[in-house]
Design a protein around this motif. Sequence first.
Motif, mmCIF file in Angstrom:
data_model
loop_
_atom_site.group_PDB
_atom_site.id
_atom_site.type_symbol
_atom_site.label_atom_id
_atom_site.label_comp_id
_atom_site.label_asym_id
_atom_site.label_seq_id
_atom_site.Cartn_x
_atom_site.Cartn_y
_atom_site.Cartn_z
ATOM 1 N N TYR A 21 7.307 39.724 28.387
ATOM 2 C CA TYR A 21 6.508 39.813 27.160
ATOM 3 C C TYR A 21 5.013 39.813 27.481
ATOM 4 O O TYR A 21 4.244 40.609 26.934
ATOM 5 C CB TYR A 21 6.852 38.654 26.230
ATOM 6 C CG TYR A 21 6.321 38.816 24.834
ATOM 7 C CD1 TYR A 21 6.855 39.780 23.982
ATOM 8 C CD2 TYR A 21 5.293 38.013 24.353
ATOM 9 C CE1 TYR A 21 6.376 39.944 22.692
ATOM 10 C CE2 TYR A 21 4.801 38.165 23.061
ATOM 11 C CZ TYR A 21 5.348 39.131 22.235
ATOM 12 O OH TYR A 21 4.865 39.300 20.952
ATOM 13 N N GLN A 25 2.649 43.128 26.932
ATOM 14 C CA GLN A 25 1.465 43.084 26.060
ATOM 15 C C GLN A 25 0.218 43.576 26.792
ATOM 16 O O GLN A 25 -0.705 44.086 26.157
ATOM 17 C CB GLN A 25 1.247 41.654 25.564
ATOM 18 C CG GLN A 25 2.189 41.244 24.433
ATOM 19 C CD GLN A 25 1.782 39.915 23.852
ATOM 20 O OE1 GLN A 25 1.509 38.972 24.588
ATOM 21 N NE2 GLN A 25 1.729 39.832 22.541
ATOM 22 N N LYS A 116 11.933 40.833 20.820
ATOM 23 C CA LYS A 116 10.465 40.766 20.856
ATOM 24 C C LYS A 116 9.907 41.594 22.022
ATOM 25 O O LYS A 116 8.886 42.263 21.868
ATOM 26 C CB LYS A 116 10.006 39.306 20.988
ATOM 27 C CG LYS A 116 10.313 38.437 19.779
ATOM 28 C CD LYS A 116 9.568 38.882 18.544
ATOM 29 C CE LYS A 116 8.101 38.611 18.604
ATOM 30 N NZ LYS A 116 7.415 38.988 17.357
ATOM 31 N N VAL A 117 10.550 41.521 23.176
ATOM 32 C CA VAL A 117 10.022 42.291 24.310
ATOM 33 C C VAL A 117 10.250 43.792 24.094
ATOM 34 O O VAL A 117 9.425 44.615 24.501
ATOM 35 C CB VAL A 117 10.619 41.832 25.664
ATOM 36 C CG1 VAL A 117 10.346 40.371 25.904
ATOM 37 C CG2 VAL A 117 12.094 42.143 25.790
#
Length: 432
Positions: A21, A25, A116-117
């Motif tokens: 993650y 980002q 989420k990733v």
Amino acid sequence: MPEKFDVAVVGGGPAGLAAAYVMGQAGLNVIVLERGEYPGAKNVSGAVLYSQATNAVFPEFWQEAPLERPLVEQNLWITTEDAVVKMGYRNRTFNEEPYNNFSVLRAKFDRWMGKKVEEIGVVLVCETTVEDLLMKDNRVIGVKTGRPEGEVLANVVVLAEGCNSILTQEKLGFKKRHAWDQLAVAVKEIIALPKEKIEDRFGLEPGQGATIELVGWNTKNMIGTGFIYTNKESLSVGVGALMSQMIDRKVNPNDLLEHMKSHPAVKPLIEGGELKEYEAKLIPEGGYHAVPRLYGDGVVIVGDAAMLVNGLHREGANLAMTSGKVAAEVIVEAHKAGDYSAGFLKKYHERLNDTFVLKDLHKYRNANQFFDHNPQFFQTYPEMLSRAAKEFLTVDSIPKKEKQRKIYRLVKEMRSPIQIGKDMLGFWRTLG
């Protein structure tokens, strides 16, 4: 021609997904290879999730993550066959943002981290086993999976493969195979109960949670703990002990769990519950002395694969996430510098030294050896505490002064004052 990524992460648990993650980002091209059907499908822990470390990776995760209950009360039970000495702490503010910790079900929570990733562009490939590392000129350049034509090239490989870290131990040779006294084996059941019954039995307000850790009789006086954690509509009930002691004493983990559940203080808490799941897990308990080399040319080791578990404080996922985050930040810098050598990646180990992760493990570096050589802490002292408490609390018309003398004689028969003094001094020197 194998596909090439900036980073290949082996393992979709807290350490691997936290690393993915942070790197995703930052704009790196990242792939995560997970052997389970989905993240969490094969991940097992108690499971208590600590907010601070999670929030550092997934800000305000409690707004959307699938959590069970914020834990407002934590208890330690010292058990004998018929009794329990209880200690606990409850704080109303633990039920407020930013929270202290939560109970979670890993199958749900890890799957959420996986989504989420993926949302930020990380490639998540499940049902894929990494069988080997690809090497060139003594540096890691990728991984070989069990899929046809399944080679993946990467500038850096993050090994987040968990406790049974075959790539770290055998392929890289960063450490020898785990000794039995460096591993614990834990078994756990998820027992369904109506939420109102859970709250009534544990004295909780709606939505609040509690934990109980048990030592002494419940582990058959081996080095280890039992645990009971409250979920929304279930209890996580488990027990774990050092594998070396379980082998020496020929204790079956399943029998140990049934033994713990049969305790008179435990039975009423789980009575009427329906068994929904059964899980087992190896836990790295080697501590600071068992932490392997954490970096090499084109590779870093994070989480359970790096032995980053603090068994004394029941902490694992927070150490895993922090190590993943620190490793990811160094890899982002390595990407900018175009330098993936061990000389650059050693910054990961240097920075991890400045975090609670290695500071805490270093503080307790001799704890396992101390308790292994001092079994009285799990054998004699629980019985001593119970008998002293029973004598003190039994109202039988014996004057209190005489009762105190009786307790002193009782204690002295079980452990001499000199022995107790030495035990407490050793305990303080090791853990203080």
